[in-house]
Design an enzyme around this catalytic site. Structure first.
Site, PDB file in Angstrom:
ATOM      1  N   GLU A 274      37.755  37.563  37.276  1.00  0.00           N
ATOM      2  CA  GLU A 274      38.167  39.101  36.192  1.00  0.00           C
ATOM      3  C   GLU A 274      37.482  40.168  37.157  1.00  0.00           C
ATOM      4  OE1 GLU A 274      39.675  42.184  35.437  1.00  0.00           O
ATOM      5  OE2 GLU A 274      37.948  42.551  33.618  1.00  0.00           O
ATOM      6  N   CYS A 308      38.385  48.146  33.310  1.00  0.00           N
ATOM      7  CA  CYS A 308      39.056  47.203  34.484  1.00  0.00           C
ATOM      8  C   CYS A 308      40.271  48.062  34.894  1.00  0.00           C
ATOM      9  CB  CYS A 308      39.273  46.253  34.970  1.00  0.00           C
ATOM     10  SG  CYS A 308      39.347  45.112  33.348  1.00  0.00           S
TER      11      CYS A 308
END
Length: 521
Positions: A274, A308
């Site tokens: 990720e 993110c």
């Protein structure tokens, strides 16, 4: 933008919550394998709130790492034989223990990561939610029964625990990402070895202390939740090179993820990556601009632009650009920046001074390309902003093909560009190398469906009339392209933590071969 009310001091908060979380204000041991240890160098945890020292942590040596892996392996061998619903009961109790500690853990995240209190407690709530999800999952690790072409044969697919899961987390979500991985892994019968960010080690210590108590109360080896705090050379490289660790789940930069993927791939291990995000929102002519502005503000300013899923690009139709800019600049002017512990603060500090330097360098580069700062962007100094980590959130008028627009800067910089044709909006949206989260604000069904279609958003997350940030745990979380392709949290992400086995049972007296093959007599 300064906060108006007096802010609680870092020291005062630490004095209150550290004893309740089992933390020492001086030195803590940073290795856990069922017992607490650590014989390496000292790591200091500095609060971005004011730059002060929170505590020190004794990190791992190579010998500490090796002991942890042996203990985590032994714990897995036992844990994998426990029935999945019984494993789920332990995870349920972990969720309840986190509920009881939500207030203190949330404030620790505020002190160590700089999140405002609402976001700190919100992150702990994510941990609680994924524990609830994993508890139910423990009774739903379904396989399949598959029709066999051979008479009196039964073919089935089943799932078994995988082994040790290495969990590498970043500072921006120092608690939730561990839980996304560890709650699922525990329900699936795995043990985990956690390497947290060196910027947020105390949060990791507090969480593992809670998990340890739950395990001991249930007669479970607490080494299923192991912890190794240390630098990349001592811990990180050993973890990703270790064949005893079949799965590495790593959250961080694209550069880091590319290295992890290459190293683990060479030993044919698995990864859940990720990585970076460069998330955009398309604002169409029919959009509810008040709704869009609120979503953009939270997406771009929340966690000081260090998620993110942070909104980094706005692609707005020319017909509504001026109206949207007015709303955004007015909203940005009202953002209170300051001590994240203060009740009226909306944006706390960046994680460290280097992040401030990186933000200023990015703004300088985009201005050199012709970008225009519409508001904000300056570092904040003075007694209201101790530690040197505070900045003004920033909106920059830019072009879609600027170099900096295609890069992820972990800071509250929002690039705004104007489109005329919907095809251009989609093309600009997809042309960046990252592919995590995306959104469109529109009341036009055709535009919404085109955005969600195969030739629309190329991201792992695509939303309509909600922002890019703040994903629920029920869906699989992750993205495409340089975001890494991994999936964590909900949906069927659990399958990554198990090994699939196809089994066939012959309950006849014959031995027919597949594909009708005749072999011998």
């Amino acid at each position: 933008m300064p906060t108006k009310k007096s802010s609680p001091s870092v020291a005062a908060w630490a004095r209150r919550i550290f004893p309740r979380l089992g933390l020492n204000r001086k030195v803590n041991r940073g290795v856990f394998d069922g017992e607490w240890s650590g014989s390496g160098k000292l790591l200091q945890s500095l609060s971005p709130v004011d730059g002060s020292l929170l505590a020190s942590i004794r990190t791992a040596t190579p010998e500490d790492y090796e002991r942890v892996l042996r203990r985590a392996t032994a714990a897995f061998r036992q844990w994998q034989t426990v029935p999945a619903p019984a494993r789920g009961e332990v995870v349920r109790q972990l969720g309840n223990a986190l509920r009881a500690a939500k207030h203190d853990l949330g404030r620790l995240i505020t002190l160590e990561a700089g999140k405002i209190t609402a976001e700190g407690e919100g992150e702990v709530q994510e941990m609680i939610d994924i524990c609830d999800f994993a508890t139910g999952l423990s009774r739903q690790l379904y396989g399949l029964t598959i029709a066999s072409e051979r008479p009196q044969h039964r073919m089935m697919e089943q799932w078994h625990p995988l082994g040790i899961v290495g969990v590498v987390t970043a500072f921006n979500f120092p608690a939730a990402v561990w839980a996304w991985n560890s709650a699922l892994a525990a329900a699936c019968g795995d043990s985990t070895v956690w390497k947290p960010s060196s910027y947020t080690p105390l949060t990791a210590l507090a969480i593992i202390r809670i998990a340890e108590k739950v395990c001991r109360a249930n007669g479970v080896d607490p080494a299923i939740f192991s912890l190794v705090i240390g630098d990349g050379a001592t811990v990180g490289e050993r973890l990703i090179n270790d064949p005893r660790v079949p799965l590495i789940s790593a959250t961080g930069s694209t550069k880091m993820g590319r290295h992890v993927g290459e190293v683990v791939g060479r030993r044919l291990g698995r990864t859940i990556l990720e990585l970076g995000g460069n998330n955009a929102i398309i604002v169409a002519p029919s959009a509810d601009l008040d709704l869009a502005a609120r979503a953009i503000l939270f997406g771009a300013v929340g966690t000081a632009g260090q998620r993110c899923t942070t909104t980094r690009r706005i692609i707005v139709h020319h017909s509504v650009r001026a109206k949207l800019v007015r709303r955004l600049t007015a909203a940005y002017a009202q953002v209170s920046v300051g001590n994240p512990a203060a009740p009226d603060t909306l944006m706390g500090p960046l994680i460290n001074r280097q992040a401030v330097t990186d933000m200023q360098a990015a703004l300088k580069s985009v201005q050199a390309e012709g970008g225009k700062i519409l508001c904000g962007g300056r570092p904040l100094r003075g007694h209201r902003y101790p530690g040197g980590c505070y900045v003004q959130p920033c909106i920059v008028e830019a072009r879609h093909n600027m170099k900096m627009v295609h890069e992820e800067t972990f800071a509250p910089i929002l690039y705004l560009m104007t489109y005329r044709g919907f095809a251009d909006a989609i093309a600009w949206h997809n042309e960046v190398p990252q592919g995590l989260s995306s959104a469109i604000f529109t009341t036009d069904m055709h535009e919404a469906e085109r955005f969600l279609a195969a030739r629309g958003s190329d991201c792992g997350i695509a939303n309509v009339n909600i922002g890019t940030s703040g994903a629920e745990i029920g869906g699989a979380f992750g993205g495409e392209k340089e975001t890494g392709g991994g999936r964590e949290s909900g949906s069927d992400a659990w399958k990554a933590y198990m090994r699939r086995q196809t089994a066939t049972v012959n309950y006849s007296d014959a031995l027919p071969l597949a594909q009708g093959i005749k072999f011998g007599h």
